[in-house]
Design an enzyme around this catalytic site. Structure first.
Site, mmCIF file in Angstrom:
data_model
loop_
_atom_site.group_PDB
_atom_site.id
_atom_site.type_symbol
_atom_site.label_atom_id
_atom_site.label_comp_id
_atom_site.label_asym_id
_atom_site.label_seq_id
_atom_site.Cartn_x
_atom_site.Cartn_y
_atom_site.Cartn_z
ATOM 1 N N LYS A 168 0.848 -1.188 0.000
ATOM 2 C CA LYS A 168 0.000 0.000 0.000
ATOM 3 C C LYS A 168 0.887 1.243 0.000
ATOM 4 O O LYS A 168 1.876 1.315 0.730
ATOM 5 C CB LYS A 168 -0.921 0.002 1.212
ATOM 6 C CG LYS A 168 -1.905 1.166 1.210
ATOM 7 C CD LYS A 168 -2.967 0.985 2.278
ATOM 8 C CE LYS A 168 -3.742 2.284 2.500
ATOM 9 N NZ LYS A 168 -4.648 2.623 1.408
ATOM 10 N N ASN A 218 2.635 5.801 -7.847
ATOM 11 C CA ASN A 218 1.179 5.941 -7.805
ATOM 12 C C ASN A 218 0.781 7.275 -8.417
ATOM 13 O O ASN A 218 0.813 8.307 -7.764
ATOM 14 C CB ASN A 218 0.716 5.821 -6.344
ATOM 15 C CG ASN A 218 -0.784 5.910 -6.221
ATOM 16 O OD1 ASN A 218 -1.471 6.339 -7.151
ATOM 17 N ND2 ASN A 218 -1.294 5.509 -5.081
ATOM 18 N N CYS A 237 -4.239 7.715 -7.773
ATOM 19 C CA CYS A 237 -5.213 7.933 -6.713
ATOM 20 C C CYS A 237 -6.084 9.146 -7.035
ATOM 21 O O CYS A 237 -5.586 10.260 -7.149
ATOM 22 C CB CYS A 237 -4.452 8.161 -5.407
ATOM 23 S SG CYS A 237 -5.166 7.216 -4.097
ATOM 24 N N LYS A 266 2.059 3.576 -12.485
ATOM 25 C CA LYS A 266 0.644 3.170 -12.429
ATOM 26 C C LYS A 266 -0.241 4.290 -12.963
ATOM 27 O O LYS A 266 -0.176 5.433 -12.485
ATOM 28 C CB LYS A 266 0.257 2.843 -10.988
ATOM 29 C CG LYS A 266 -1.163 2.333 -10.837
ATOM 30 C CD LYS A 266 -1.373 1.733 -9.457
ATOM 31 C CE LYS A 266 -2.791 1.259 -9.237
ATOM 32 N NZ LYS A 266 -2.941 0.639 -7.919
ATOM 33 N N THR A 295 -8.129 3.362 -9.701
ATOM 34 C CA THR A 295 -9.585 3.419 -9.553
ATOM 35 C C THR A 295 -10.211 4.522 -10.394
ATOM 36 O O THR A 295 -9.563 5.506 -10.750
ATOM 37 C CB THR A 295 -9.954 3.636 -8.083
ATOM 38 O OG1 THR A 295 -9.265 4.798 -7.620
ATOM 39 C CG2 THR A 295 -9.542 2.442 -7.238
ATOM 40 N N CYS A 312 -36.753 -7.602 -27.944
ATOM 41 C CA CYS A 312 -36.655 -7.392 -29.389
ATOM 42 C C CYS A 312 -37.750 -6.442 -29.868
ATOM 43 O O CYS A 312 -37.502 -5.500 -30.611
ATOM 44 C CB CYS A 312 -36.755 -8.736 -30.115
ATOM 45 S SG CYS A 312 -36.632 -8.592 -31.911
ATOM 46 N N CYS A 329 -31.678 -13.735 -22.548
ATOM 47 C CA CYS A 329 -32.203 -15.082 -22.311
ATOM 48 C C CYS A 329 -31.592 -15.676 -21.036
ATOM 49 O O CYS A 329 -30.369 -15.744 -20.898
ATOM 50 C CB CYS A 329 -31.900 -16.002 -23.492
ATOM 51 S SG CYS A 329 -32.531 -17.683 -23.233
#
Lengths: 425, 442
Positions: free
Chosen positions: B45, B132, B135, B173, B201, B355, B393
């Site tokens: 982290k 990072n 964020c 990232k 994110t 449809c 379906c």
């Protein structure tokens, strides 16, 4: 009462959500078509899934004022759930329990309760506060008509109150529905017997229209010796629901008949302490009028069956019932089974409950009948103009059920409204 | 037996599954237990400057009875003191030399700050650094995270600062909260990045509480946007991964990509690998079910590789990239129609209403017998093969999209527009073209 509280617990909010989300929301759904009152089932279920329980309740009430009773007593396996497209290979949606979830919410929150229409000035008399009568009264009140219901019993609700085993429907549910109908301004007068306290002529004189939902009579006689020692099945159920002490239950109990009432009587006997409970039926399991799921249920309760068995005589010893002499029957052709001579045997019993249907409604001058039931036309009107009828007292064909009675009341209300105002709604 | 090991920009890992830089990789104890469960690596982290977090920091999107199809968070980078993180990283790496330990970092946009954190990370013995730039909340208001990732110049600059001092592989990232992901990716490349990872994110607001009218989740009556992650964002992540795979400049560089964004099952994992990812990072499904989910990620992927005859990850990595194309290159003559298997059909008739109301009105309800429920039947001549009925379906293998000959030679829009420009510009020309080729749209 021990063993006779409502069998199915309510769904939790999460259970209802999961179940509601399983519903496919079919187009032109077969469950709705299979419901005699045509509740828009996918719609009310979808509304559960969106957390719109108010709208869900309104959807049910729109089609069926007694949705709380029907959610519990309907033979859903034969109707909506039987038609569910998920039924064939998967598990059908638990429509009855979802409807109960919505109805429980409606009654506990007072949400979406039906409301009264603008007064029309008409006054309709309804005989009988059973499902047909309450449905008709409520639907008329919604359209603005004044309604008085004449009920001979102390409590309204008819068989929902007195005749449905508490395992399926506690008394409180039926009485809450009576209260809901009362809240629509409907006067429900109890202790007023049709034919004694009010007559057809007096009702016609006092009202713009009359709806007869008389129900049926008590259990008919078997015509055997010692009959007076037998217990009426309907009274047996009634005591299990309304008497604090419950009915007297024997040790060796025989139940005569193989309809749903017989199953209920056997259930009560078993759950209230009978050591042995046996159901006697003249024919075989194939001809039983009880629903298949009920037959399975009662077998699991440990109740035995004596098929092809006919009661001959109640055996009384020093004024006490000790057994039932029976005779075996056999199949000789396609008709009724024939007694087998010399096959008599005795089953020990200290209580015998008869549950062999109900007597047809009493005859009233001027009202035509069909096989002993009141004859009605497509508009639910009897042979007397302005007198309508519905519920079990008109059900000459098909099996009687609460939901059919509710639909009868609804249709009669629409017909009466049209006759009185010329309006279709 | 399939070999799941990977070498990602020099970082070796026994399998491609890494904990993403997120709450599951917040401490030595957690990463230790994750490695015990079988995770091939973990991206710690994010460590960096001092922060304070708030309560009610995770929101979630539930669909029907399905919990947490996506999570939304306003948690900041690690709020544990830097030296504790560094010590635990060192301990974990020492105990698990065979697993990949990458440290995510985010500090102020100053060369000195970056130089310091890089050296601190290197001292732990970690295998790599992830920058990072993604964020979207909180840190971006302080000029970090997405505030960097959204500006290609900053991306390049900071990557260059880090690369100047770092001996470790540097992974950049990327944030999905940009119009064109290729630009910050190229900037990272220009800054000297050794690898890319995506996606961070997605900016999101989970919803409003209809009782209080406050945002959900509510932080003392206030709420705002957070970072959206979980199964719901997988298609977005795949698309951005594909964007990197198809950019000629990035493709030429051969930068490895660590793919993430909604990976919940081995199937998702295989799809990311097929679109070119080398390693995979996982977070939300771990936050839902715990570290143990890695077992089926590994097992399912291995079994699928065995069935497919893939011995190593490299055997199939990027295999679907050549299938990526643009609408202009799709064959206009390719034709499928829907076929309904009447024996399987349960007659919910959802295909019919979908449809009829919303697609091309080519399914009829047929009442074969008055006693029977009507059943849906496709008018194949009118079916455009849109696939909506197939999607609605609820019955497995009941509706199939069957390829049928269109009677026309293969032709793409690009080819058509070049061969007959008027058809692409003028409805009259288009009508004539359709008539000529027997294309009738009802």
């Amino acid at each position: 009462m021990n063993g006779l509280t409502e069998a199915l617990p309510p769904l939790s909010g999460h259970e209802a959500l999961v179940e509601a989300n399983r519903c496919l929301f079919c187009y032109d759904a077969p469950c709705t078509q299979a419901c005699p009152t045509h509740i828009d089932i996918p719609r009310f279920i979808k509304k559960i899934s969106t957390g719109n329980l108010t709208g869900s309740a309104r959807t049910i009430f729109d089609a069926n004022l007694l949705g709380a009773t029907c959610a519990r007593v309907c033979p859903v396996q034969e109707l909506c759930e039987g038609a569910c497209v998920l039924g064939s290979e998967h598990k059908p949606i638990a429509i009855g329990r979802l409807q109960r979830h919505t109805m429980d919410h409606a009654y506990s929150h007072g949400a979406a309760m039906p409301t009264v229409g603008a007064p029309t000035g008409f006054h309709v008399g309804v005989v009988g506060a059973g499902p047909a009568g309450l449905s008709c009264a409520g639907e008329l009140a919604r359209r603005g008509h004044a309604v008085t219901v004449y009920e001979k019993r102390d409590l309204g609700g008819g068989l929902s109150t007195y005749g449905i085993i508490a395992l399926r429907e506690p008394v409180g549910v039926a009485l809450a529905e009576v209260e809901m109908i009362r809240n629509l301004g409907v006067r429900v007068l109890s202790g007023v017997e049709f034919g004694r306290d009010v007559t057809l002529d007096s009702l016609i004189g006092d009202h713009s229209a009359v709806f007869l939902s008389l129900g049926l009579g008590r259990t008919p006689d078997l015509g055997i010796r010692g009959e007076e020692h037998l217990v009426d099945g309907l009274e047996f159920i009634e005591q299990s629901k309304t008497s604090p002490a419950g009915p007297h239950v024997g040790r060796d109990v025989l139940v005569i008949g193989a309809g749903n009432t017989a199953i209920d009587c056997a259930t009560i006997a078993k759950r209230l302490g009978a050591a042995r409970v046996t159901i006697l039926y003249r024919r075989t399991a194939n001809e039983m009028t009880a629903y298949t799921h009920e037959y399975r249920f009662i077998q699991n309760e440990g109740v035995r069956f004596e098929f092809l068995t006919q009661p001959v005589e109640a055996i009384i010893d020093e004024g006490r019932l000790t057994g039932l002499r029976c005779r075996r029957m056999q199949r000789t052709g396609r008709g009724l089974p024939e007694p087998v001579s010399g096959s008599d045997f005795t089953l020990p019993a200290d209580q015998i409950v008869k549950a062999i249907g109900q007597q047809k409604p009493p005859a009233f001058r001027g009202l035509e009948t069909d096989r002993g039931y009141l004859r009605i036309n497509d508009e639910m009107e009897t042979s007397l103009a302005g007198v309508y009828a519905g519920g079990d007292c008109v059900r000459a064909r098909g099996s009687a059920s609460t939901v059919m009675a509710v639909q009868d009341g609804k249709r009669a209300a629409a017909a009466i409204h049209k006759a009185l105002t010329g309006l279709i709604s | 037996m399939a070999d799941l090991s990977i070498n990602f920009a020099g970082i070796k890992s026994p399998n491609p599954f890494w904990l993403a830089s997120a709450p599951p990789a917040n401490s030595g104890d957690q990463v230790h237990r994750a490695f015990e469960a079988g995770w091939g690596g973990a991206v710690w982290k994010t460590i960096g400057g001092p922060v304070l977090n708030v309560s009610n920091r995770y929101g979630a999107w539930h669909s029907g009875a399905q919990r947490m199809l996506a999570i939304n968070n306003i948690e900041l980078i690690s709020d544990r003191p830097l030296e504790i993180n560094l010590r635990e990283i060192r301990d974990v790496k020492r105990n698990w030399p065979g697993r990949a330990v990458i440290v995510s970092a985010m500090v102020e946009s100053k060369p000195a700050a970056w130089r310091t954190i890089v050296r601190q990370i290197e001292d732990t013995g970690a295998d790599g650094i992830e920058l990072n730039y993604g964020c979207p909340h909180g840190m971006s208001e302080r000029g970090m995270g997405a505030a960097v990732g959204q500006v290609p110049e900053y991306c390049q600059q900071i990557t260059a600062w880090v690369k100047e001092v770092s001996q470790l592989p540097v992974i950049v990232k990327l944030t999905p909260n940009v119009t064109n992901i290729v630009l910050p990716a190229r900037a990272a490349l220009a800054g000297g990045a050794d690898a890319l990872s995506l996606i961070n994110t997605v900016n999101s607001i989970i919803g409003i509480d209809l009782d209080t009218l406050e945002l959900s989740p509510s932080v003392g009556g206030k709420g705002g946007h957070g970072g959206y992650a979980g199964p719901a964002i997988k298609p977005i992540a795949l698309n951005l991964l594909a964007a990197l795979a198809t950019d000629p400049e990035l493709a030429k560089s051969n930068l490895p990509v660590s793919g993430m964004g909604g990976i919940a099952t081995w199937r998702d994992a295989a799809e990311f690998l097929l679109l070119g990812a080398t390693s995979l990072q996982v977070c939300t499904t771990v936050m839902h079910y715990g570290f143990r989910v890695v077992e089926d990620l590994i097992d399912g992927l291995s079994n699928w590789m065995n069935e497919k005859g893939f011995r190593t990850i490299a055997d199939f990595q990027g295999r679907s990239v050549p299938r990526l194309s643009d609408f202009g290159n799709f064959d206009l003559s390719f034709r499928v129609v829907a076929r309904i298997d009447q024996a399987r059909c349960i007659k919910c008739n959802l295909c019919y209403v979908a449809c009829h109301d919303t697609a091309h009105q080519c399914i009829d309800l047929i009442t074969a017998h008055p006693e029977h429920r009507p059943h849906p039947q496709v008018r194949e001549a009118d079916c455009v093969g849109c696939r909506l009925c197939y999607n609605v379906c609820p019955v497995e293998k009941c509706i199939e999209m069957v390829e049928v000959p269109s009677g026309r030679a293969p032709l793409t829009w690009a080819q058509l527009a070049q061969a007959e420009p008027a058809v692409a510009e003028d409805w009259e020309a288009m009508k004539k073209y359709r008539d000529r080729h027997g294309i009738h749209i009802h």
